[in-house]
Design a protein around this motif. Structure first.
Motif, PDB file in Angstrom:
ATOM      1  N   ALA A  54     -47.235 105.276 -30.504  1.00 45.47           N
ATOM      2  CA  ALA A  54     -46.230 104.466 -29.813  1.00 45.47           C
ATOM      3  C   ALA A  54     -44.923 104.431 -30.599  1.00 45.47           C
ATOM      4  O   ALA A  54     -43.840 104.549 -30.031  1.00 45.47           O
ATOM      5  N   ILE A  55     -45.017 104.289 -31.911  1.00 44.14           N
ATOM      6  CA  ILE A  55     -43.817 104.277 -32.751  1.00 44.14           C
ATOM      7  C   ILE A  55     -43.080 105.606 -32.642  1.00 44.14           C
ATOM      8  O   ILE A  55     -41.860 105.649 -32.496  1.00 44.14           O
ATOM      9  N   GLU A  56     -43.818 106.703 -32.698  1.00 43.85           N
ATOM     10  CA  GLU A  56     -43.195 108.017 -32.590  1.00 43.85           C
ATOM     11  C   GLU A  56     -42.548 108.212 -31.226  1.00 43.85           C
ATOM     12  O   GLU A  56     -41.464 108.792 -31.127  1.00 43.85           O
ATOM     13  N   ALA A  57     -43.175 107.712 -30.164  1.00 41.77           N
ATOM     14  CA  ALA A  57     -42.600 107.826 -28.821  1.00 41.77           C
ATOM     15  C   ALA A  57     -41.307 107.034 -28.732  1.00 41.77           C
ATOM     16  O   ALA A  57     -40.321 107.487 -28.131  1.00 41.77           O
ATOM     17  N   LEU A  58     -41.272 105.831 -29.325  1.00 43.15           N
ATOM     18  CA  LEU A  58     -40.053 105.028 -29.304  1.00 43.15           C
ATOM     19  C   LEU A  58     -38.925 105.702 -30.080  1.00 43.15           C
ATOM     20  O   LEU A  58     -37.758 105.624 -29.691  1.00 43.15           O
ATOM     21  N   ARG A  59     -39.266 106.379 -31.154  1.00 45.29           N
ATOM     22  CA  ARG A  59     -38.239 107.075 -31.936  1.00 45.29           C
ATOM     23  C   ARG A  59     -37.631 108.243 -31.162  1.00 45.29           C
ATOM     24  O   ARG A  59     -36.519 108.656 -31.445  1.00 45.29           O
ATOM     25  N   ASP A  60     -38.359 108.782 -30.197  1.00 42.52           N
ATOM     26  CA  ASP A  60     -37.873 109.913 -29.413  1.00 42.52           C
ATOM     27  C   ASP A  60     -36.926 109.492 -28.287  1.00 42.52           C
ATOM     28  O   ASP A  60     -36.281 110.343 -27.671  1.00 42.52           O
TER      29      ASP A  60
END
Length: 84
Positions: A54-60
């Protein structure tokens, strides 16, 4: 699935509980009937859990200043309201 055990039982059966946790079980250890600790498996290095994903998706997601918007300048015209 979550399993609850008393602290005294957890100390006596720690090896068994670790095997269960490695198999996917979550174990809550209680002291005097109240939850005191949670045993969960450690994620292997390089693997992403749901929170990390989820964190990686938000960073994208693009930043607001990186987005371009174009305003529609078409006139609305007359608006008729009918209250009959």
């Amino acid at each position: 699935m979550t399993k609850t055990v008393k602290l005294q039982d957890a100390k006596a059966k720690l090896s068994q509980l670790i095997r269960e946790v490695e198999a996917g079980e979550t174990v809550i250890v209680t002291r005097h009937g109240k939850p005191a600790a949670r045993l969960v498996a450690v994620e292997p290095e390089g693997q992403s859990g749901p929170v990390r994903m989820a964190i990686e998706a938000l960073r994208d997601i693009p930043k607001i200043e990186d987005l371009e918007f174009e305003r529609d300048r078409t006139p609305w015209g007359d608006i008729e309201l009918d209250f009959d």
